[in-house]
Write a protein that holds these residues in place. Structure first.
Motif, PDB file in Angstrom:
ATOM      1  N   ALA A 244      88.216  31.151   3.566  1.00 28.59           N
ATOM      2  CA  ALA A 244      89.060  30.571   4.611  1.00 28.59           C
ATOM      3  C   ALA A 244      90.534  30.756   4.258  1.00 28.59           C
ATOM      4  CB  ALA A 244      88.728  29.096   4.801  1.00 28.59           C
ATOM      5  N   GLY A 245      90.858  30.572   2.962  1.00 34.14           N
ATOM      6  CA  GLY A 245      92.237  30.813   2.544  1.00 34.14           C
ATOM      7  C   GLY A 245      92.627  32.268   2.715  1.00 34.14           C
ATOM      8  N   LEU A 246      91.664  33.170   2.429  1.00 30.86           N
ATOM      9  CA  LEU A 246      91.927  34.593   2.632  1.00 30.86           C
ATOM     10  C   LEU A 246      92.177  34.891   4.104  1.00 30.86           C
ATOM     11  CD1 LEU A 246      92.039  37.504   1.614  1.00 30.86           C
ATOM     12  CD2 LEU A 246      89.536  37.599   1.835  1.00 30.86           C
ATOM     13  N   ALA A 247      91.429  34.251   4.987  1.00 30.23           N
ATOM     14  CA  ALA A 247      91.634  34.458   6.427  1.00 30.23           C
ATOM     15  C   ALA A 247      93.030  34.022   6.844  1.00 30.23           C
ATOM     16  CB  ALA A 247      90.576  33.690   7.223  1.00 30.23           C
ATOM     17  N   ASP A 248      93.481  32.868   6.336  1.00 28.91           N
ATOM     18  CA  ASP A 248      94.841  32.424   6.655  1.00 28.91           C
ATOM     19  C   ASP A 248      95.885  33.426   6.162  1.00 28.91           C
ATOM     20  OD1 ASP A 248      93.944  30.113   7.871  1.00 28.91           O
ATOM     21  OD2 ASP A 248      93.970  28.942   6.000  1.00 28.91           O
ATOM     22  N   SER A 249      95.666  33.943   4.959  1.00 30.57           N
ATOM     23  CA  SER A 249      96.617  34.915   4.411  1.00 30.57           C
ATOM     24  C   SER A 249      96.628  36.203   5.240  1.00 30.57           C
ATOM     25  CB  SER A 249      96.268  35.236   2.951  1.00 30.57           C
ATOM     26  OG  SER A 249      96.340  34.074   2.153  1.00 30.57           O
ATOM     27  N   LEU A 250      95.430  36.656   5.637  1.00 38.64           N
ATOM     28  CA  LEU A 250      95.355  37.862   6.460  1.00 38.64           C
ATOM     29  C   LEU A 250      96.032  37.655   7.808  1.00 38.64           C
ATOM     30  CD1 LEU A 250      91.707  39.090   5.728  1.00 38.64           C
ATOM     31  CD2 LEU A 250      93.850  40.122   4.944  1.00 38.64           C
ATOM     32  N   ASN A 251      95.816  36.483   8.413  1.00 45.48           N
ATOM     33  CA  ASN A 251      96.469  36.194   9.699  1.00 45.48           C
ATOM     34  C   ASN A 251      97.992  36.186   9.555  1.00 45.48           C
ATOM     35  OD1 ASN A 251      94.142  35.999  11.212  1.00 45.48           O
ATOM     36  ND2 ASN A 251      93.906  33.805  10.867  1.00 45.48           N
ATOM     37  N   ALA A 252      98.467  35.595   8.470  1.00 48.65           N
ATOM     38  CA  ALA A 252      99.918  35.579   8.249  1.00 48.65           C
ATOM     39  C   ALA A 252     100.461  37.002   8.062  1.00 48.65           C
ATOM     40  CB  ALA A 252     100.243  34.715   7.028  1.00 48.65           C
ATOM     41  N   MET A 253      99.689  37.822   7.333  1.00 48.55           N
ATOM     42  CA  MET A 253     100.109  39.209   7.134  1.00 48.55           C
ATOM     43  C   MET A 253     100.178  39.955   8.465  1.00 48.55           C
ATOM     44  SD  MET A 253      98.128  42.243   5.073  1.00 48.55           S
ATOM     45  CE  MET A 253      96.882  42.280   6.373  1.00 48.55           C
ATOM     46  N   VAL A 254      99.166  39.761   9.328  1.00 48.00           N
ATOM     47  CA  VAL A 254      99.146  40.445  10.614  1.00 48.00           C
ATOM     48  C   VAL A 254     100.278  39.946  11.517  1.00 48.00           C
ATOM     49  CG1 VAL A 254      97.781  40.848  12.696  1.00 48.00           C
ATOM     50  CG2 VAL A 254      96.699  40.931  10.463  1.00 48.00           C
ATOM     51  N   GLU A 255     100.582  38.655  11.423  1.00 54.03           N
ATOM     52  CA  GLU A 255     101.720  38.140  12.189  1.00 54.03           C
ATOM     53  C   GLU A 255     103.005  38.876  11.809  1.00 54.03           C
ATOM     54  OE1 GLU A 255     102.086  36.078  14.573  1.00 54.03           O
ATOM     55  OE2 GLU A 255     100.119  35.120  14.735  1.00 54.03           O
ATOM     56  N   GLU A 256     103.195  39.054  10.508  1.00 51.91           N
ATOM     57  CA  GLU A 256     104.391  39.771  10.056  1.00 51.91           C
ATOM     58  C   GLU A 256     104.363  41.229  10.504  1.00 51.91           C
ATOM     59  OE1 GLU A 256     104.707  39.312   5.867  1.00 51.91           O
ATOM     60  OE2 GLU A 256     105.051  37.136   5.933  1.00 51.91           O
ATOM     61  N   LEU A 257     103.191  41.879  10.413  1.00 52.88           N
ATOM     62  CA  LEU A 257     103.081  43.263  10.863  1.00 52.88           C
ATOM     63  C   LEU A 257     103.340  43.380  12.358  1.00 52.88           C
ATOM     64  CD1 LEU A 257      99.917  44.462   8.893  1.00 52.88           C
ATOM     65  CD2 LEU A 257     102.295  45.085   8.458  1.00 52.88           C
ATOM     66  N   SER A 258     102.792  42.417  13.119  1.00 52.79           N
ATOM     67  CA  SER A 258     102.999  42.441  14.570  1.00 52.79           C
ATOM     68  C   SER A 258     104.464  42.273  14.922  1.00 52.79           C
ATOM     69  CB  SER A 258     102.163  41.336  15.232  1.00 52.79           C
ATOM     70  OG  SER A 258     102.385  41.308  16.626  1.00 52.79           O
ATOM     71  N   SER A 259     105.109  41.336  14.238  1.00 54.16           N
ATOM     72  CA  SER A 259     106.534  41.135  14.490  1.00 54.16           C
ATOM     73  C   SER A 259     107.338  42.385  14.146  1.00 54.16           C
ATOM     74  CB  SER A 259     107.029  39.940  13.665  1.00 54.16           C
ATOM     75  OG  SER A 259     108.426  39.754  13.846  1.00 54.16           O
ATOM     76  N   ASN A 265     109.138  48.926  18.019  1.00 54.75           N
ATOM     77  CA  ASN A 265     109.006  49.415  19.394  1.00 54.75           C
ATOM     78  C   ASN A 265     110.268  49.130  20.205  1.00 54.75           C
ATOM     79  OD1 ASN A 265     106.410  50.313  18.891  1.00 54.75           O
ATOM     80  ND2 ASN A 265     105.452  48.423  19.587  1.00 54.75           N
ATOM     81  N   GLN A 266     110.829  47.939  19.985  1.00 53.33           N
ATOM     82  CA  GLN A 266     112.050  47.607  20.703  1.00 53.33           C
ATOM     83  C   GLN A 266     113.198  48.518  20.273  1.00 53.33           C
ATOM     84  OE1 GLN A 266     112.341  45.403  23.234  1.00 53.33           O
ATOM     85  NE2 GLN A 266     114.403  46.221  23.469  1.00 53.33           N
ATOM     86  N   VAL A 267     113.252  48.785  18.966  1.00 56.24           N
ATOM     87  CA  VAL A 267     114.307  49.682  18.461  1.00 56.24           C
ATOM     88  C   VAL A 267     114.132  51.074  19.047  1.00 56.24           C
ATOM     89  CG1 VAL A 267     115.158  50.855  16.397  1.00 56.24           C
ATOM     90  CG2 VAL A 267     114.751  48.395  16.352  1.00 56.24           C
ATOM     91  N   ARG A 268     112.867  51.559  19.099  1.00 57.99           N
ATOM     92  CA  ARG A 268     112.627  52.884  19.681  1.00 57.99           C
ATOM     93  C   ARG A 268     113.029  52.917  21.149  1.00 57.99           C
ATOM     94  NH1 ARG A 268     107.414  52.424  17.045  1.00 57.99           N
ATOM     95  NH2 ARG A 268     107.405  53.544  15.048  1.00 57.99           N
ATOM     96  N   ALA A 269     112.637  51.862  21.896  1.00 55.67           N
ATOM     97  CA  ALA A 269     113.003  51.818  23.315  1.00 55.67           C
ATOM     98  C   ALA A 269     114.520  51.765  23.484  1.00 55.67           C
ATOM     99  CB  ALA A 269     112.347  50.600  23.984  1.00 55.67           C
ATOM    100  N   ASP A 270     115.161  50.940  22.655  1.00 58.84           N
ATOM    101  CA  ASP A 270     116.626  50.865  22.742  1.00 58.84           C
ATOM    102  C   ASP A 270     117.270  52.203  22.385  1.00 58.84           C
ATOM    103  OD1 ASP A 270     116.351  48.237  23.427  1.00 58.84           O
ATOM    104  OD2 ASP A 270     116.822  47.428  21.453  1.00 58.84           O
TER     105      ASP A 270
END
Length: 602
Positions: A244-259, A265-270
């Motif tokens: 469960a702790g690993l899942a939280d860590s993975l979710n946090a990592m994906v949040e950072e990757l998504s951001s 993408n915004q930089v490319r569009a700009d």
């Protein structure tokens, strides 16, 4: 770790027993499966072969039908040509029928097929013989009723034999298929028992590893999706263990990757939008015709993309070596007074050949004379072309510029620099081509163009225009007596006097040699004579070092449209008036005579 290692013996024992049970069951299942597979393969092969033979029988029946149809068509053939074509087709059909029967009747060692096969083999020659006999006896009207019945009889016998042969094949295949089902039934029961025993052992193992294996697989799928670029999924943590702790860590990592991906993408569009707007600006700059138009385009482009800004484009005048506003001073700017007579070094961007910002941190050591006069914050970018500074772009802004806005100002100035330099060089070349190098006045070519333009303007506005031809008296004697250098000095001095003695709307140029031309728009004969006298007196007051004789001029005047209504006649009459002034004693003004009935005082 203490929770995971609390019951190692019971977990290992249960797992070992479950594995042994599963192995025993798996061995039984494997043995039964091999036997069942062998029997099923053998049976299926036999069934497949028998069904294939049935298909061959059906193929032979179809070939028979086609042959029978062609036989009747051949019997009814009305012409020799049609009969020959049908004979050719019938030969091919006979070959196909014979081949189909050969395939269907091949001996497979089954005694039950001997009698049906013999029946087919007996019926086929009878069918061929009756058909050939009928074809030979057929006359123009086709076969007789007896022939038709004979043909139908032998065809039906052959068809019935084929049908009986195929039915026997199909019946045998159905029997073999039923045997295969019956044989597989008891093996299925045994296999089911072995499977149930194995499943019981397997379930024991699954219960032990389910909470780990399932979640690890879920995490693996999740990781694969993330690796494929799907950053919108999230894990659902279950329990309070390490996974469960690993899942939280993975979710946090994906949040950072998504951001980070959204930012990229915004930089490319700009960047795409930025490049598109800059390319459009560059294309527009390439088609500008004058420096003033290019200055205005550069100003508009920056003000459009830098909100709440006022842009002043400064050009470096090559003749006066002063900074000039290329597109006018913005209405809210306080730079108008500071720009009056400003030298290039007054702008730090021009002096240092690099961007100067009044709100830099730390503050700049040198203070710009122009930026100091502005109440707003300012950013000034030099216009550089091959290392030469030809001006600058001064942007006044109420707030600090965003890095992208600053980048746009710098890039726009860099893109505009070469175009502005080309336009400036073109304007200088045109000015030099239209300017007399000695006096600085427009030369003969520029005189002709201006004369045609001002005459056309006078014609459109129905207003008079005076033409004065001024020629220096005894100029050849000045050259002969004092030398050509002194003569050139006299011409330059006269040009300067004429330029300073006229109105802003008037025009003066050197017509060639010692002759000058003056154009006075909206001027009647009286005004033309007054202006000519002032010019003559101004020339007469000239004193030059090294020349101890007066410089005088004779002037001939003509008025458009009263003296003449076309340009050629106007110049000819003005020249005639000049000749009259020369002939009348020089240093005087003569007005060309107007046509009868025309008034020159309007």
């Amino acid at each position: 770790m203490s929770r995971l290692g609390a019951f190692p013996t019971s977990i290992l024992g249960t797992a070992a027993a479950a594995v042994v049970a599963f192995a025993v069951a798996l061995t039984g299942v494997a043995w039964l499966a091999v036997r069942a597979t062998q029997e099923a393969t053998t049976g299926a092969t036999r069934v497949q072969a028998e069904f294939a033979e049935h298909v061959l029988s059906d193929g032979a029946a179809i070939a028979l039908q086609n042959n029978y149809r062609l036989s009747h068509d051949r019997i009814r053939a009305g012409t020799g040509r049609a009969a020959a074509e049908l004979d050719r087709q019938l030969d091919g059909s006979d070959s196909r029928l014979s081949q189909a029967l050969g395939l269907a009747l091949r001996d497979d060692g089954d005694p039950t097929q001997a009698q049906p096969a013999a029946r087919v083999r007996a019926a086929y020659p009878a069918y061929i013989a009756v058909r050939e006999r009928t074809i030979q006896r057929a006359g123009p009207n086709g076969e007789t009723e007896a022939d038709r019945r004979a043909m139908r009889r032998v065809h039906d016998e052959l068809e019935a034999a084929l049908s009986s042969f195929a039915t026997t094949r199909f019946s045998r295949a159905r029997d073999h298929l039923q045997d295969l089902r019956d044989t597989g039934h008891w093996r299925s029961v045994a296999l089911t028992g072995a499977l149930l025993f194995g499943i019981a052992g397997l379930l024991t193992v699954v219960l032990l590893i389910r909470r780990v294996a399932t979640r690890v697989r879920e995490y693996a799928v999740f990781s694969g999706s993330v690796a494929d670029g799907n950053l919108g999924i999230r894990l659902q943590p279950r329990g309070r263990d390490e996974l469960a702790g690993l899942a939280d860590s993975l979710n946090a990592m994906v949040e950072e990757l998504s951001s980070a991906a959204e930012q990229r993408n915004q930089v490319r569009a700009d960047n795409r939008a930025y490049r598109a707007s800059q390319d459009a600006f560059s294309d527009a700059m390439q088609v500008t015709a004058t420096e003033h138009e290019a200055y205005g385009l550069l100003k508009l482009h920056i003000e459009r993309w830098v909100p709440e800004s006022d842009v002043l484009v400064l050009g470096r005048n090559a003749a006066t070596d002063q900074l000039e506003a290329g597109a006018g001073v913005p209405g809210r700017s306080t730079l108008a007074d500071a720009l009056h007579g400003a030298q290039p070094r007054a702008c730090l961007a021009v002096r240092l050949a690099r961007t100067h910002e009044s709100a830099a941190d730390p503050p700049p050591l040198l203070e710009c004379e122009l930026c100091r006069a502005s109440a707003a914050e300012s950013t000034c970018v030099p216009l550089l072309v091959s290392g030469e500074v030809i001006g600058s772009v001064l942007v006044e802004h109420a707030r600090l510029l965003h890095p992208d806005e600053r980048r746009r100002v710098v890039d726009s100035a860099a893109q505009a620099g070469p175009t502005l330099a080309n336009l400036r060089n073109l304007a200088l070349a045109e000015a030099r081509a239209a300017t007399d190098s000695l006096t600085g006045l427009p030369n003969r070519r520029a005189v002709q163009e201006t004369l045609a333009r001002m005459t056309a303007q006078a014609g459109r506005t129905l207003s008079p225009m005076a033409v004065l031809l001024l020629d220096l008296d005894h100029f050849k004697q000045i050259n002969d007596t004092y030398g050509h250098d002194q003569g050139d000095a006299v011409l330059a001095a006269v040009g300067d006097v004429l330029g300073r003695s006229l109105r802003t709307s008037d025009f003066v140029g050197r017509n060639g040699g010692e002759e000058f031309i003056v154009l006075l728009p909206d001027t009647s004969a009286t005004g033309a004579l007054d202006a000519a006298e002032k010019l003559r007196e101004a020339v007469g007051r000239l004193t030059l070092p090294g020349i101890d004789r007066p410089v005088t001029a004779s002037i001939g005047a003509a008025i458009y449209p009263y003296t003449a209504t076309d340009l050629e006649s106007l110049l000819r009459l003005a020249d005639r008036a000049l000749y009259s002034a020369k002939a009348g004693g020089r240093n005087r003004v003569e007005l060309a005579e107007a046509p009868a009935g025309a008034s020159t005082d309007e």
